[in-house]
Design an enzyme around this catalytic site. Structure first.
Site, PDB file in Angstrom:
ATOM      1  CB  SER A   1      44.232  40.137  42.811  1.00  0.00           C
ATOM      2  OG  SER A   1      45.082  39.385  42.010  1.00  0.00           O
TER       3      SER A   1
ATOM      4  CE1 TYR B   1      46.232  37.471  47.240  1.00  0.00           C
ATOM      5  CE2 TYR B   1      45.939  36.772  44.987  1.00  0.00           C
ATOM      6  CZ  TYR B   1      46.390  37.955  45.928  1.00  0.00           C
ATOM      7  OH  TYR B   1      46.661  39.240  45.434  1.00  0.00           O
TER       8      TYR B   1
END
Length: 240
Positions: free
Chosen positions: A135, A148
């Site tokens: 990400s 996350y």
């Protein structure tokens, strides 16, 4: 990399970015196996012409389910795409520890375990690839999703080390760093979202080019900022 004729495993390939990656690789002539948990999405994937493996990669036995599903088949490309987020914001309330554990398993442990289990087979292929989807938040974290961000940063670090270990071998290692993408995971998020089809297109293009990184969409800007001023990248992203 030549995609046609390759056998590809895409985790989390029944929805979102993973499904679009699977469809685009299939269109280029690959045979694609996808994993997922939702029976309806697995049925749709069968209808799309994919082989499917039902596996919950938020749990240790999910990796074993994938390996059993592969049986004796040797894949050429492993796409570790499956991922999830979790609410972990003390400004809102106490985090759910069980959700944190599932997120850590899915985002970090499962890719590492699959790579480890499949490495010997991948080394026998004439041309192979490992694609780890991290990400933009692996570059600089946001305040609202620390677990996350931590898992994606850890997978980014692992990917960089793995690439160095496999340099000069038949296995190419690609890290894909998406921005905010319009998927089921981001339905409650506001802001500009990249369509999953376009995200997948850029990742597949990087695969075909044997790139080391696919900085997708606005992550290209973030990566450029991080190169010259990491403190500024962190300041920009921490508020998201």
């Amino acid at each position: 990399m030549q995609i046609a004729g390759k056998l590809v495993l895409v985790t989390g390939g029944t929805d979102g970015i993973g499904r679009q990656i699977a469809l685009q690789l299939q269109a280029l002539g690959a045979e694609v196996i996808v994993t997922g948990r939702n029976p309806d999405r697995l049925a749709r994937a069968r209808g799309d012409g994919f082989a499917v493996i039902s596996a919950d990669l938020t749990r240790p036995d999910g990796v074993e389910a994938v390996l059993r599903g592969l049986s004796e088949r040797s894949i050429d490309i492993l796409v570790n795409n499956a991922g999830m987020g979790t609410d972990h914001d003390f400004r809102v309330g106490l985090p759910d520890v069980a959700d944190d554990e599932r997120t850590i398993w899915l985002n970090l442990h499962a890719p590492i375990r699959l790579i480890t289990a499949l490495m010997t087979a991948l080394q026998t292929r004439p041309e192979a690839m490992i694609v780890n989807v991290t990400s933009g938040l692996a570059i600089a974290p946001s305040a609202g999703s620390p677990v996350y961000c931590a898992t994606k940063a850890a997978l980014r670090s692992y990917t960089q080390s793995l690439r160095a270990q496999l340099k000069g071998t038949r296995i190419h290692v690609l890290e894909a760093l998406p921005p905010l993408v319009d998927t089921a995971m981001t339905t409650t998020r506001s802001g500009r979202k990249l369509p999953p089809q376009e995200c997948a297109r850029q990742i597949v293009a990087a695969m075909r080019a044997n790139a080391n990184e696919a900085n997708v969409g606005m992550v290209r800007v973030l990566a450029a900022v991080n190169q010259v001023a990491p403190w500024l990248a962190r300041r920009i992203m921490i508020g998201f």
